[in-house]
Design an enzyme around this catalytic site. Structure first.
Site, PDB file in Angstrom:
ATOM      1  N   SER A  77      49.847  41.646  32.581  1.00  0.00           N
ATOM      2  CA  SER A  77      51.101  42.033  33.235  1.00  0.00           C
ATOM      3  C   SER A  77      51.617  43.393  32.767  1.00  0.00           C
ATOM      4  O   SER A  77      52.831  43.615  32.705  1.00  0.00           O
ATOM      5  CB  SER A  77      52.165  40.946  33.057  1.00  0.00           C
ATOM      6  OG  SER A  77      51.741  39.731  33.646  1.00  0.00           O
TER       7      SER A  77
ATOM      8  N   HIS B  59      35.931  38.598  29.970  1.00  0.00           N
ATOM      9  CA  HIS B  59      37.289  38.420  30.476  1.00  0.00           C
ATOM     10  C   HIS B  59      37.642  36.925  30.435  1.00  0.00           C
ATOM     11  O   HIS B  59      36.779  36.070  30.680  1.00  0.00           O
ATOM     12  CB  HIS B  59      37.399  38.953  31.911  1.00  0.00           C
ATOM     13  CG  HIS B  59      38.816  39.064  32.372  1.00  0.00           C
ATOM     14  ND1 HIS B  59      39.527  37.972  32.819  1.00  0.00           N
ATOM     15  CD2 HIS B  59      39.664  40.111  32.429  1.00  0.00           C
ATOM     16  CE1 HIS B  59      40.754  38.360  33.139  1.00  0.00           C
ATOM     17  NE2 HIS B  59      40.864  39.654  32.910  1.00  0.00           N
TER      18      HIS B  59
ATOM     19  N   LYS C 191      39.509  42.847  39.884  1.00  0.00           N
ATOM     20  CA  LYS C 191      39.180  41.420  40.054  1.00  0.00           C
ATOM     21  C   LYS C 191      38.542  41.210  41.430  1.00  0.00           C
ATOM     22  O   LYS C 191      37.889  42.122  41.942  1.00  0.00           O
ATOM     23  CB  LYS C 191      40.408  40.540  39.811  1.00  0.00           C
ATOM     24  CG  LYS C 191      41.058  40.875  38.454  1.00  0.00           C
ATOM     25  CD  LYS C 191      42.051  39.863  37.967  1.00  0.00           C
ATOM     26  CE  LYS C 191      42.617  40.328  36.628  1.00  0.00           C
ATOM     27  NZ  LYS C 191      43.484  39.335  35.996  1.00  0.00           N
TER      28      LYS C 191
ATOM     29  N   ASN D  12      41.255  46.766  36.534  1.00  0.00           N
ATOM     30  CA  ASN D  12      40.372  45.640  36.848  1.00  0.00           C
ATOM     31  C   ASN D  12      40.824  45.077  38.186  1.00  0.00           C
ATOM     32  O   ASN D  12      41.839  44.389  38.253  1.00  0.00           O
ATOM     33  CB  ASN D  12      40.472  44.589  35.734  1.00  0.00           C
ATOM     34  CG  ASN D  12      39.686  43.325  36.068  1.00  0.00           C
ATOM     35  OD1 ASN D  12      38.935  43.292  37.048  1.00  0.00           O
ATOM     36  ND2 ASN D  12      39.862  42.297  35.255  1.00  0.00           N
TER      37      ASN D  12
ATOM     38  N   GLU E  18      39.070  35.061  32.450  1.00  0.00           N
ATOM     39  CA  GLU E  18      38.784  34.325  33.688  1.00  0.00           C
ATOM     40  C   GLU E  18      37.320  33.884  33.725  1.00  0.00           C
ATOM     41  O   GLU E  18      37.000  32.814  34.244  1.00  0.00           O
ATOM     42  CB  GLU E  18      39.157  35.193  34.905  1.00  0.00           C
ATOM     43  CG  GLU E  18      40.677  35.282  35.060  1.00  0.00           C
ATOM     44  CD  GLU E  18      41.181  36.556  35.724  1.00  0.00           C
ATOM     45  OE1 GLU E  18      40.387  37.302  36.315  1.00  0.00           O
ATOM     46  OE2 GLU E  18      42.404  36.822  35.619  1.00  0.00           O
TER      47      GLU E  18
ATOM     48  N   GLY F 255      48.524  37.972  34.900  1.00  0.00           N
ATOM     49  CA  GLY F 255      48.933  37.599  36.250  1.00  0.00           C
ATOM     50  C   GLY F 255      50.209  36.771  36.308  1.00  0.00           C
ATOM     51  O   GLY F 255      50.540  36.215  37.344  1.00  0.00           O
TER      52      GLY F 255
ATOM     53  N   GLU G 241      43.929  40.676  25.619  1.00  0.00           N
ATOM     54  CA  GLU G 241      44.575  40.140  26.822  1.00  0.00           C
ATOM     55  C   GLU G 241      45.027  38.708  26.556  1.00  0.00           C
ATOM     56  O   GLU G 241      44.234  37.766  26.729  1.00  0.00           O
ATOM     57  CB  GLU G 241      43.583  40.138  28.003  1.00  0.00           C
ATOM     58  CG  GLU G 241      43.118  41.517  28.411  1.00  0.00           C
ATOM     59  CD  GLU G 241      42.781  41.595  29.901  1.00  0.00           C
ATOM     60  OE1 GLU G 241      43.220  42.557  30.526  1.00  0.00           O
ATOM     61  OE2 GLU G 241      42.127  40.682  30.434  1.00  0.00           O
TER      62      GLU G 241
HETATM   63  P1  13P Z   1      47.365  41.468  35.304  1.00  0.00           P
HETATM   64  O1  13P Z   1      47.654  42.919  34.998  1.00  0.00           O
HETATM   65  O2  13P Z   1      47.344  41.160  36.746  1.00  0.00           O
HETATM   66  O3  13P Z   1      48.199  40.548  34.487  1.00  0.00           O
HETATM   67  O4  13P Z   1      45.830  41.226  34.827  1.00  0.00           O
HETATM   68  C1  13P Z   1      45.466  41.652  33.565  1.00  0.00           C
HETATM   69  C2  13P Z   1      43.989  41.501  33.448  1.00  0.00           C
HETATM   70  O5  13P Z   1      43.465  40.404  33.414  1.00  0.00           O
HETATM   71  C3  13P Z   1      43.179  42.724  33.400  1.00  0.00           C
HETATM   72  O6  13P Z   1      41.863  42.449  33.063  1.00  0.00           O
END
Ligand code: 13P
Length: 247
Positions: free
Chosen positions: A209, A94, A10, A8, A96, A171, A165
């Site tokens: 992560s 997601h 982002k 992803n 976010e 992150g 997640e």
């Molecule tokens: P990170 O791997 O940067 O923690 O992000 C995970 C994520 O949100 C994947 O969709």
């Protein structure tokens, strides 16, 4: 079950950076022991489709899909439009988007429905916040998020992918331990299994992560069927190491 490693990206990338990343991935991939996908921003789907063309090794994914079929929804991208660019997977719900765009469980369920109706496999994200975990609500939250999707898509569950997640792990560098992740994955598996035998075979990815150093132990858990990778998916060497950890 064949695992899936999906990147992803982002809201990261540029024409130049995407090209370098995809070329490095294709050069280093060989014959992966798992399915592999990359999910660039919508603006770059056409570019990445072209870069991947000819090689079946990496599938294209989107980071979101509209719950609407088409029409007056400024800024939205429909499932049919994604299909036009060869999109095979769409991340849906997601954290976010739940947090910053206020997406609800019902909206997420409708997005899943639109993706499935168009031949796209939705990657349905579920996960608890740190406060919810500390209150002992982890399984309640992820079950609630998944059950909204299951209720609206009961006949098509075999075609979804689930991603656990934990919000506090995204992150932050603070990965769930393999035991913490496995416990939630087992609960999600039980929930799917109660719906149908076919749903029991749904892939449940871990995200938060996950990186080149911790992927192998996470992927060794019995109910972790792959990864949804954020930051580490932007570095070809790290992403390739994670793919290699599926072997
Ligand atoms: P990170 O791997 O940067 O923690 O992000 C995970 C994520 O949100 C994947 O969709």
């Amino acid at each position: 079950m064949r695992k899936l490693i999906a990147g992803n990206w982002k809201m990261n990338g540029s024409l130049a950076a995407n090209e370098a990343l995809v070329r490095a991935l294709l050069a280093g991939l060989g014959q992966p022991a798992c399915d592999v996908a990359v999910c660039p921003p919508a603006a770059y789907l056409a570019q990445v489709q072209q870069l991947l063309a000819g090689g079946a090794a990496v599938a294209l994914g989107a980071q979101d899909v509209s719950e609407h079929e088409g029409g007056a929804y400024t800024g939205n991208v429909s499932a049919a439009m994604l299909r036009d660019f060869g999109v095979r997977y769409a991340i849906v719900g997601h954290s976010e988007r739940r947090q910053y765009q206020g997406e609800t469980d019902l909206q997420v369920a409708r997005k899943v429905q639109r993706a499935l109706a168009t031949g796209i496999s939705p990657i349905v994200c579920v996960g608890e916040t740190l406060a919810e975990r500390e209150q002992g609500l982890t399984e309640f939250i992820v079950r609630r998020q998944l059950s909204a999707v299951m209720a609206l898509n009961a006949a098509r569950l075999a075609d979804i992918v689930v991603a656990y997640e934990p919000v506090w792990a995204i992150g932050t560098g603070q990965t769930a331990t393999p035991e913490q992740a496995q416990q939630v994955h087992a609960a999600l598996r039980a929930q799917l299994k109660a719906a149908s035998a076919a749903a029991a075979g749904v892939r449940i990815l871990y995200g938060g992560s996950m990186n080149a150093a911790n992927a192998a132990t996470l992927l060794a858990q019995p109910d972790i069927d792959g990864g949804l990778i954020g930051g580490a998916a932007l570095k070809a060497a790290d992403f390739l190491t994670i793919v290699g950890a599926c072997a």
